[in-house]
Design a protein around this motif. Structure first.
Motif, PDB file in Angstrom:
ATOM      1  N   ALA A   9       0.851  -1.273  -0.139  1.00  0.00           N
ATOM      2  CA  ALA A   9       0.160   0.054  -0.009  1.00  0.00           C
ATOM      3  C   ALA A   9       0.859   1.282   0.008  1.00  0.00           C
ATOM      4  O   ALA A   9       0.395   2.210  -0.695  1.00  0.00           O
ATOM      5  N   ASN A  10       1.973   1.336   0.660  1.00  0.00           N
ATOM      6  CA  ASN A  10       2.879   2.397   0.726  1.00  0.00           C
ATOM      7  C   ASN A  10       3.744   2.150  -0.549  1.00  0.00           C
ATOM      8  O   ASN A  10       4.485   1.158  -0.640  1.00  0.00           O
TER       9      ASN A  10
ATOM     10  N   PRO B 113      -3.912  10.138  -5.426  1.00  0.00           N
ATOM     11  CA  PRO B 113      -4.921   9.215  -5.256  1.00  0.00           C
ATOM     12  C   PRO B 113      -5.947   9.197  -4.082  1.00  0.00           C
ATOM     13  O   PRO B 113      -6.572   8.254  -3.991  1.00  0.00           O
TER      14      PRO B 113
ATOM     15  N   ASP C  25      -5.323   8.885  -0.925  1.00  0.00           N
ATOM     16  CA  ASP C  25      -5.358   8.002   0.281  1.00  0.00           C
ATOM     17  C   ASP C  25      -4.112   8.417   1.083  1.00  0.00           C
ATOM     18  O   ASP C  25      -3.840   8.026   2.137  1.00  0.00           O
TER      19      ASP C  25
ATOM     20  N   ASN D   4       0.149   8.275  -0.644  1.00  0.00           N
ATOM     21  CA  ASN D   4       0.931   8.091  -2.019  1.00  0.00           C
ATOM     22  C   ASN D   4       0.498   9.365  -2.822  1.00  0.00           C
ATOM     23  O   ASN D   4       0.125   9.058  -4.029  1.00  0.00           O
TER      24      ASN D   4
ATOM     25  N   GLY E 127      -4.214   5.352   5.707  1.00  0.00           N
ATOM     26  CA  GLY E 127      -4.387   5.420   4.087  1.00  0.00           C
ATOM     27  C   GLY E 127      -4.210   4.112   3.340  1.00  0.00           C
ATOM     28  O   GLY E 127      -4.894   4.039   2.293  1.00  0.00           O
TER      29      GLY E 127
ATOM     30  N   CYS F  79      -7.752   3.184   2.670  1.00  0.00           N
ATOM     31  CA  CYS F  79      -8.338   4.218   1.770  1.00  0.00           C
ATOM     32  C   CYS F  79      -8.105   3.629   0.362  1.00  0.00           C
ATOM     33  O   CYS F  79      -8.865   3.430  -0.425  1.00  0.00           O
ATOM     34  N   LYS F  80      -6.737   3.258   0.366  1.00  0.00           N
ATOM     35  CA  LYS F  80      -6.157   2.938  -1.086  1.00  0.00           C
ATOM     36  C   LYS F  80      -6.796   1.700  -1.373  1.00  0.00           C
ATOM     37  O   LYS F  80      -7.398   1.313  -2.702  1.00  0.00           O
TER      38      LYS F  80
ATOM     39  N   HIS G 173     -10.362   2.058  -2.839  1.00  0.00           N
ATOM     40  CA  HIS G 173     -10.205   3.103  -4.097  1.00  0.00           C
ATOM     41  C   HIS G 173      -9.774   2.370  -5.164  1.00  0.00           C
ATOM     42  O   HIS G 173     -10.199   2.376  -6.358  1.00  0.00           O
ATOM     43  N   ASP G 174      -8.759   1.431  -4.999  1.00  0.00           N
ATOM     44  CA  ASP G 174      -7.918   0.753  -6.059  1.00  0.00           C
ATOM     45  C   ASP G 174      -8.905   0.023  -6.875  1.00  0.00           C
ATOM     46  O   ASP G 174      -8.926  -0.108  -8.121  1.00  0.00           O
TER      47      ASP G 174
ATOM     48  N   LYS H 154     -11.304   5.964 -11.822  1.00  0.00           N
ATOM     49  CA  LYS H 154      -9.936   6.838 -11.874  1.00  0.00           C
ATOM     50  C   LYS H 154     -10.142   7.724 -12.976  1.00  0.00           C
ATOM     51  O   LYS H 154     -10.703   7.510 -14.082  1.00  0.00           O
TER      52      LYS H 154
END
Lengths: 192, 150
Positions: free
Chosen positions: A36-37, A123, A125, A128, B137, B140-141, B144-145, B150
């Motif tokens: 994720a990072n 994005p 989040d 990133n 975060g 979240c990602k 969202h991914d 997008k």
């Protein structure tokens, strides 16, 4: 005229090629499947950016086969090359052939655009966020995420095309293009 | 009489549509407002994590508490059927969100868990806030991914 063995690709250009391949693949895989990072993905992107700058400079001041003016030709020359392309003989081309030149330019442009969209991507989040996302409007940094995703698809297509054509040369035309990019030496023929 | 009935029948579908539309608009506003509220509290924490804003424990706990509350909120009720991108103007939710509701719930649960740990997690300094922002975060990602256009 008989083909002759010639030192075609200089060491810097070869290093550029394989480093670019490495960092593009690493960035692509990390982007799709990485943690994720995405800091590693970011650094791969910065490496690609640096390599692109090098290639741009090398295209003007590097050895002859690396120069844009050496391999960027008109449509006439491209068509003539394309017509003879499917004969089962090696091309012995001394550098990027007129058609391959298109692929080179396409890759450089798409990668440059990919670096650009990545730098300004947000994005949403909070971990990133592209380092230049704050320099553009929020709508742009949002949209950039979409462009960056589209870019990944284009890059995959170009890489598949690239590898496919190399296999085509290897097994249909019986010409190894990989070894010259490793050693620099290639069998070439200059007709004029 | 017949005329009134006919008129009533003519109006009813239009009315139903209008009502439907306002429910959809409310749902869209509610869930996008939910995201905006998360964002409004993540922003200051992210700024603190990056060092753009000096670490302030009270402020960090304040925003972390809000995020914990938002984590407890069941936002699913606002994801009405047929309100995906392409079905409703202004929606950024992908249609496949509704095909994978179990996964979406699991991902929201991840956010809830991470947010619940935030108020304690942010105490102690900038690095602590950084770790909390990373874990939040990431959730979240993750969603969202897959489910945001997008």
């Amino acid at each position: 005229m008989e083909p002759v063995r010639e030192k075609l690709w200089d060491p810097a250009l070869r290093a550029f090629h394989w480093l670019l391949a490495f960092f593009v693949i690493a960035a692509w895989v990390l982007g799709k499947f990485g943690p994720a990072n995405m800091w590693l993905h970011f650094w791969c992107g910065y490496a690609v950016a640096g390599l692109l700058v090098f290639r741009l400079i090398w295209g003007f001041v590097g050895p002859e086969p690396a120069r844009f003016r050496h391999f960027l030709t008109g449509p006439g020359k491209m068509l003539r090359y394309a017509r003879g392309m499917f004969r089962r003989v090696p091309s012995y081309w001394p550098g990027h052939n007129p058609l391959g030149a298109l692929s080179v330019i396409a890759m450089l442009l798409v990668l440059a655009a990919q670096v650009g969209s990545g730098l300004v991507s947000d994005p949403d989040d909070f971990i990133n966020v592209g380092p230049l996302a704050g320099q553009v409007s929020q709508a742009t940094s949002r949209a950039a995420v979409g462009w960056h995703n589209l870019g990944a698809v284009l890059i995959l297509a170009l890489v598949i095309l690239h590898v496919g054509v190399i296999l085509f040369y290897r097994f249909w035309k019986r010409e190894d293009l990989v070894r010259p990019m490793l050693t620099g030496w290639k069998l070439v023929r200059r007709d004029d | 009489m017949r005329l009134i009935l006919a008129a009533a029948f003519a109006v009813t579908p239009a009315l139903a549509l209008a009502q439907d539309d306002s429910a959809v608009q409310d749902a869209l506003k509610a869930r996008q407002g939910y995201m905006a509220a998360i964002s409004a509290n993540m922003g200051p924490l992210a700024a603190m994590a990056k060092g753009d804003v000096a670490y302030d424990e009270a402020q960090a706990v304040f925003h972390a508490n809000n995020l914990a509350a938002l984590g407890n909120y069941e936002v699913e009720m606002h994801f009405l059927p047929d309100t995906a991108q392409g079905q409703v103007e202004g929606s950024h939710a992908l249609p496949k969100l509704w095909d994978n509701l179990d996964d979406v719930r699991a991902k929201h649960e991840d956010f809830k868990v991470a947010a619940a740990a935030a108020p304690e997690g942010v105490k102690g300094g900038q690095a602590q806030v950084g770790a909390v922002v990373q874990s939040l975060g990431g959730t979240c990602k993750a969603c969202h991914d897959n489910y945001r256009a997008k």
